[in-house]
Design an enzyme around this catalytic site. Structure first.
Site, PDB file in Angstrom:
ATOM      1  CE1 TYR A  98      22.352   8.392  18.554  1.00  0.00           C
ATOM      2  CE2 TYR A  98      20.110   9.159  18.223  1.00  0.00           C
ATOM      3  CZ  TYR A  98      21.007   8.124  18.357  1.00  0.00           C
ATOM      4  OH  TYR A  98      20.572   6.826  18.303  1.00  0.00           O
ATOM      5  CG  ASN A 126      27.439   0.484  23.707  1.00  0.00           C
ATOM      6  OD1 ASN A 126      28.463   0.107  24.259  1.00  0.00           O
ATOM      7  ND2 ASN A 126      26.266   0.498  24.312  1.00  0.00           N
ATOM      8  CB  CYS A 134      23.650   2.614  23.019  1.00  0.00           C
ATOM      9  SG  CYS A 134      23.403   0.836  22.928  1.00  0.00           S
ATOM     10  CG  HIS A 135      18.511   1.221  26.113  1.00  0.00           C
ATOM     11  ND1 HIS A 135      19.650   0.725  26.728  1.00  0.00           N
ATOM     12  CD2 HIS A 135      17.637   1.512  27.096  1.00  0.00           C
ATOM     13  CE1 HIS A 135      19.458   0.714  28.031  1.00  0.00           C
ATOM     14  NE2 HIS A 135      18.247   1.190  28.289  1.00  0.00           N
ATOM     15  CD  GLU A 161      16.221   2.173  31.152  1.00  0.00           C
ATOM     16  OE1 GLU A 161      16.337   3.406  31.245  1.00  0.00           O
ATOM     17  OE2 GLU A 161      17.090   1.443  30.649  1.00  0.00           O
TER      18      GLU A 161
END
Length: 168
Positions: A98, A126, A134-135, A161
């Site tokens: 962030y 989002n 956003c994850h 991922e």
């Protein structure tokens, strides 16, 4: 008029929303701020953007980084859209903080600093989850923090991922 479709993911049901041409919403069923761009009147309809989104989601959940993006339209304030556009720059299998995003936006706006909390609020709202990733945003020490779809899902998405990203 808004249109909806449904997708069954390994992490639960997903609702898709469209204005007839572009994807304007993608939420895990029941997530915080669910349906924020949906409106009161909508109907289920088969649309090419939903077909494209299903292919994108099938590719993503198979452990691969999709090499295309369905047509999307981000609906929100200029600040939120700026944050969401920054999220699109975070590569598959990587994360950002962030604070880093706040720094990027402050620099782009020509100001000294921006509150990471303000970025967090925009990230949390989002309306096109997964595709606008956003994850992939974490706390300054790499801590997993808030996710409208639930912390367990955020952790599983990041694991998916990382397990399948040969660059890490």
């Amino acid at each position: 008029m808004r249109y909806v479709d449904h997708y069954d993911s390994p992490l639960g049901g997903i609702t898709l929303a469209s204005d007839g041409e572009s994807l304007v919403g993608l939420w895990f069923d029941g997530q915080k701020y669910f349906g924020s761009t949906l409106g009161e009147q909508y109907e289920t309809r088969k649309l090419s953007v939903f077909d494209d989104t299903h292919v994108w989601l099938d590719t993503y959940f198979s452990g691969k980084s999709p090499d295309f993006m369905p047509r999307i339209k981000m609906l929100g304030s200029p600040f939120r859209i700026q944050v969401w556009e920054a999220l699109l720059q975070i590569p598959y299998g990587h994360v950002s903080t962030y604070r880093d995003i706040a720094g990027e936006i402050a620099m782009a706006r020509g100001i000294d600093k921006m509150a990471a909390r303000a970025v967090g609020g925009a990230v949390g709202h989002n309306c096109i989850s997964l595709i606008v990733p956003c994850h992939r945003v974490v706390g300054v020490n790499g801590n997993l923090t808030g996710y409208a779809g639930g912390m367990e899902r955020k952790e599983r998405l990041l694991q998916l991922e990382q397990q399948n990203n040969i660059l890490l």
